[in-house]
Design a protein around this motif. Structure first.
Motif, PDB file in Angstrom:
ATOM      1  N   PHE A   1      26.032  64.303  50.755  1.00 12.59           N
ATOM      2  CA  PHE A   1      27.238  64.263  50.049  1.00 12.59           C
ATOM      3  C   PHE A   1      27.402  65.964  49.589  1.00 12.59           C
ATOM      4  O   PHE A   1      26.630  66.253  48.522  1.00 12.59           O
ATOM      5  CB  PHE A   1      27.127  63.687  48.757  1.00 12.59           C
ATOM      6  N   ASN A   2      28.080  66.521  50.403  1.00  9.13           N
ATOM      7  CA  ASN A   2      28.494  68.042  50.105  1.00  9.13           C
ATOM      8  C   ASN A   2      29.335  68.562  51.292  1.00  9.13           C
ATOM      9  O   ASN A   2      29.777  67.699  52.323  1.00  9.13           O
ATOM     10  CB  ASN A   2      27.261  69.001  50.235  1.00  9.13           C
ATOM     11  N   GLN A   3      30.146  69.669  51.005  1.00  8.16           N
ATOM     12  CA  GLN A   3      30.853  70.125  51.887  1.00  8.16           C
ATOM     13  C   GLN A   3      30.408  71.344  52.764  1.00  8.16           C
ATOM     14  O   GLN A   3      29.130  71.753  52.221  1.00  8.16           O
ATOM     15  CB  GLN A   3      32.167  70.926  51.237  1.00  8.16           C
ATOM     16  N   ASN A   4      30.663  71.460  54.036  1.00  8.83           N
ATOM     17  CA  ASN A   4      29.938  72.295  54.810  1.00  8.83           C
ATOM     18  C   ASN A   4      29.899  73.676  54.038  1.00  8.83           C
ATOM     19  O   ASN A   4      30.807  74.265  53.548  1.00  8.83           O
ATOM     20  CB  ASN A   4      31.210  72.738  56.122  1.00  8.83           C
ATOM     21  N   GLY A   5      28.711  74.035  54.006  1.00 11.02           N
ATOM     22  CA  GLY A   5      28.343  75.408  53.547  1.00 11.02           C
ATOM     23  C   GLY A   5      27.896  75.401  52.159  1.00 11.02           C
ATOM     24  O   GLY A   5      27.594  76.321  51.501  1.00 11.02           O
ATOM     25  N   GLU A   6      28.120  74.223  51.458  1.00 11.49           N
ATOM     26  CA  GLU A   6      27.757  74.309  50.034  1.00 11.49           C
ATOM     27  C   GLU A   6      26.362  73.329  49.958  1.00 11.49           C
ATOM     28  O   GLU A   6      26.108  72.463  50.675  1.00 11.49           O
ATOM     29  CB  GLU A   6      28.867  73.463  49.196  1.00 11.49           C
ATOM     30  N   PRO A   7      25.706  73.413  48.543  1.00  4.46           N
ATOM     31  CA  PRO A   7      24.461  72.592  48.293  1.00  4.46           C
ATOM     32  C   PRO A   7      24.863  71.328  48.119  1.00  4.46           C
ATOM     33  O   PRO A   7      25.956  70.790  47.962  1.00  4.46           O
ATOM     34  CB  PRO A   7      23.994  73.044  47.176  1.00  4.46           C
TER      35      PRO A   7
ATOM     36  N   ARG B   1      27.215  66.859  60.612  1.00  7.12           N
ATOM     37  CA  ARG B   1      26.701  66.108  59.632  1.00  7.12           C
ATOM     38  C   ARG B   1      25.620  65.153  59.852  1.00  7.12           C
ATOM     39  O   ARG B   1      26.056  64.498  60.816  1.00  7.12           O
ATOM     40  CB  ARG B   1      27.883  65.495  58.673  1.00  7.12           C
ATOM     41  N   PRO B   2      24.391  65.353  59.458  1.00  3.67           N
ATOM     42  CA  PRO B   2      23.300  64.145  59.803  1.00  3.67           C
ATOM     43  C   PRO B   2      23.664  63.045  59.389  1.00  3.67           C
ATOM     44  O   PRO B   2      23.345  62.595  58.225  1.00  3.67           O
ATOM     45  CB  PRO B   2      21.893  64.991  59.256  1.00  3.67           C
ATOM     46  N   PHE B   3      23.848  62.096  60.386  1.00  6.32           N
ATOM     47  CA  PHE B   3      24.228  60.650  59.886  1.00  6.32           C
ATOM     48  C   PHE B   3      22.687  60.114  59.816  1.00  6.32           C
ATOM     49  O   PHE B   3      21.792  60.336  60.570  1.00  6.32           O
ATOM     50  CB  PHE B   3      25.060  59.795  60.767  1.00  6.32           C
ATOM     51  N   ALA B   4      22.453  59.011  58.886  1.00  3.61           N
ATOM     52  CA  ALA B   4      21.483  58.408  58.613  1.00  3.61           C
ATOM     53  C   ALA B   4      21.525  56.757  58.466  1.00  3.61           C
ATOM     54  O   ALA B   4      22.758  56.446  58.279  1.00  3.61           O
ATOM     55  CB  ALA B   4      20.524  58.892  57.456  1.00  3.61           C
ATOM     56  N   ALA B   5      20.614  56.183  58.410  1.00  4.86           N
ATOM     57  CA  ALA B   5      20.765  54.743  58.089  1.00  4.86           C
ATOM     58  C   ALA B   5      20.197  54.198  56.770  1.00  4.86           C
ATOM     59  O   ALA B   5      18.871  54.651  56.655  1.00  4.86           O
ATOM     60  CB  ALA B   5      20.324  53.762  59.029  1.00  4.86           C
ATOM     61  N   SER B   6      20.853  53.914  55.893  1.00  6.25           N
ATOM     62  CA  SER B   6      20.351  53.257  54.548  1.00  6.25           C
ATOM     63  C   SER B   6      19.897  51.739  54.764  1.00  6.25           C
ATOM     64  O   SER B   6      20.940  51.124  55.130  1.00  6.25           O
ATOM     65  CB  SER B   6      21.327  53.357  53.323  1.00  6.25           C
TER      66      SER B   6
ATOM     67  N   CYS C   1      33.062  67.925  44.111  1.00  2.62           N
ATOM     68  CA  CYS C   1      33.153  67.925  45.591  1.00  2.62           C
ATOM     69  C   CYS C   1      34.258  67.197  45.810  1.00  2.62           C
ATOM     70  O   CYS C   1      35.098  67.252  46.839  1.00  2.62           O
ATOM     71  CB  CYS C   1      31.763  67.613  46.046  1.00  2.62           C
ATOM     72  N   PHE C   2      34.059  65.900  45.220  1.00  2.00           N
ATOM     73  CA  PHE C   2      35.541  64.621  45.455  1.00  2.00           C
ATOM     74  C   PHE C   2      36.687  65.548  45.250  1.00  2.00           C
ATOM     75  O   PHE C   2      37.614  65.225  45.941  1.00  2.00           O
ATOM     76  CB  PHE C   2      35.170  63.708  44.258  1.00  2.00           C
ATOM     77  N   ALA C   3      36.953  66.102  44.332  1.00  2.00           N
ATOM     78  CA  ALA C   3      38.050  66.839  44.063  1.00  2.00           C
ATOM     79  C   ALA C   3      38.730  67.768  45.219  1.00  2.00           C
ATOM     80  O   ALA C   3      39.764  67.982  45.207  1.00  2.00           O
ATOM     81  CB  ALA C   3      38.295  67.621  42.516  1.00  2.00           C
ATOM     82  N   ARG C   4      37.819  68.318  45.813  1.00  2.00           N
ATOM     83  CA  ARG C   4      37.919  69.406  46.795  1.00  2.00           C
ATOM     84  C   ARG C   4      38.115  68.657  48.256  1.00  2.00           C
ATOM     85  O   ARG C   4      38.457  69.214  49.321  1.00  2.00           O
ATOM     86  CB  ARG C   4      36.935  70.458  46.835  1.00  2.00           C
ATOM     87  N   THR C   5      38.003  67.375  48.454  1.00  2.00           N
ATOM     88  CA  THR C   5      37.909  66.783  49.889  1.00  2.00           C
ATOM     89  C   THR C   5      39.041  65.861  49.679  1.00  2.00           C
ATOM     90  O   THR C   5      39.864  65.769  48.897  1.00  2.00           O
ATOM     91  CB  THR C   5      36.509  65.899  49.963  1.00  2.00           C
ATOM     92  N   SER C   6      39.097  65.315  50.764  1.00  2.00           N
ATOM     93  CA  SER C   6      40.197  64.197  51.258  1.00  2.00           C
ATOM     94  C   SER C   6      39.303  62.818  51.003  1.00  2.00           C
ATOM     95  O   SER C   6      40.052  61.817  51.773  1.00  2.00           O
ATOM     96  CB  SER C   6      40.710  64.336  52.502  1.00  2.00           C
ATOM     97  N   LEU C   7      38.349  62.692  50.279  1.00  2.00           N
ATOM     98  CA  LEU C   7      37.653  61.362  50.280  1.00  2.00           C
ATOM     99  C   LEU C   7      38.545  60.389  49.481  1.00  2.00           C
ATOM    100  O   LEU C   7      39.236  61.009  48.523  1.00  2.00           O
ATOM    101  CB  LEU C   7      36.222  61.618  49.526  1.00  2.00           C
TER     102      LEU C   7
ATOM    103  N   SER D   1      24.409  66.099  40.829  1.00  2.00           N
ATOM    104  CA  SER D   1      24.975  65.666  39.577  1.00  2.00           C
ATOM    105  C   SER D   1      26.234  64.937  39.567  1.00  2.00           C
ATOM    106  O   SER D   1      26.758  65.154  40.419  1.00  2.00           O
ATOM    107  CB  SER D   1      24.658  66.800  38.465  1.00  2.00           C
ATOM    108  N   PRO D   2      26.515  64.226  38.550  1.00  2.00           N
ATOM    109  CA  PRO D   2      27.812  63.518  38.645  1.00  2.00           C
ATOM    110  C   PRO D   2      28.965  64.555  38.583  1.00  2.00           C
ATOM    111  O   PRO D   2      29.958  64.398  39.030  1.00  2.00           O
ATOM    112  CB  PRO D   2      27.878  62.627  37.083  1.00  2.00           C
ATOM    113  N   SER D   3      28.671  65.659  37.820  1.00  2.00           N
ATOM    114  CA  SER D   3      29.621  66.678  37.799  1.00  2.00           C
ATOM    115  C   SER D   3      29.725  67.435  39.083  1.00  2.00           C
ATOM    116  O   SER D   3      30.942  67.729  39.472  1.00  2.00           O
ATOM    117  CB  SER D   3      29.471  67.672  36.508  1.00  2.00           C
ATOM    118  N   ASP D   4      28.849  67.661  39.797  1.00  2.00           N
ATOM    119  CA  ASP D   4      28.897  68.223  41.204  1.00  2.00           C
ATOM    120  C   ASP D   4      29.515  67.118  41.969  1.00  2.00           C
ATOM    121  O   ASP D   4      30.602  67.499  42.962  1.00  2.00           O
ATOM    122  CB  ASP D   4      27.462  68.394  41.695  1.00  2.00           C
ATOM    123  N   ALA D   5      29.244  65.710  41.839  1.00  2.00           N
ATOM    124  CA  ALA D   5      30.200  64.953  42.721  1.00  2.00           C
ATOM    125  C   ALA D   5      31.590  64.863  42.305  1.00  2.00           C
ATOM    126  O   ALA D   5      32.426  64.671  43.286  1.00  2.00           O
ATOM    127  CB  ALA D   5      29.623  63.318  42.354  1.00  2.00           C
ATOM    128  N   ILE D   6      31.828  64.922  41.029  1.00  2.00           N
ATOM    129  CA  ILE D   6      33.470  65.025  40.868  1.00  2.00           C
ATOM    130  C   ILE D   6      33.954  66.103  41.346  1.00  2.00           C
ATOM    131  O   ILE D   6      35.085  65.862  41.968  1.00  2.00           O
ATOM    132  CB  ILE D   6      33.610  64.791  39.122  1.00  2.00           C
TER     133      ILE D   6
END
Length: 124
Positions: A85-91, A2-7, A102-108, A95-100
């Protein structure tokens, strides 16, 4: 990987970039050398060559700008770690629905969308 960056707060970028330029990079797409005096302090976002992928944050009214300002007030560093913000191998989430989804499938533990905070219930 995962490429880390600085905001980073846009008005403070020149303090950290070791280059004679003034730039904005709102899309995390510019890699610039970090001034040597800051490399240890921001090691989590520095690449092995001493560079960093910076995302400048300019809108003082935005949640992320206020969050970075609060972090700066505590630490003296006007940036936070950022990554895609994505899981490995996914785009990347677009959108908010994408975020929800992805959140549901992760351990965030948390998801922030605009002014909404979603918290995962701890296991019972």
């Amino acid at each position: 990987f995962r490429p880390f960056a600085a905001s980073i707060l846009a008005p403070r970028i020149a303090e950290y970039v070791d280059a004679a330029c003034d730039f904005e990079s709102p899309y995390m797409n510019m890699v610039m050398p970090v001034r040597p005096k800051w490399r240890d302090a921001i090691a989590a976002v520095c690449h092995v060559d001493g560079s960093c992928r910076f995302q400048t944050v300019s809108s003082r009214e935005s949640f992320i700008y206020r969050l970075i300002e609060a972090f700066d007030a505590v630490t003296g560093i006007p940036m936070i770690l950022n990554t895609s913000f994505n899981q490995n191998g996914e785009p990347i989430v677009m959108s908010p629905s994408d975020a929800i989804s992805c959140f549901a499938r992760t351990s965030l533990d948390f998801l922030v969308i605009d002014d909404f905070l979603v918290r995962r219930e701890p296991p019972s």
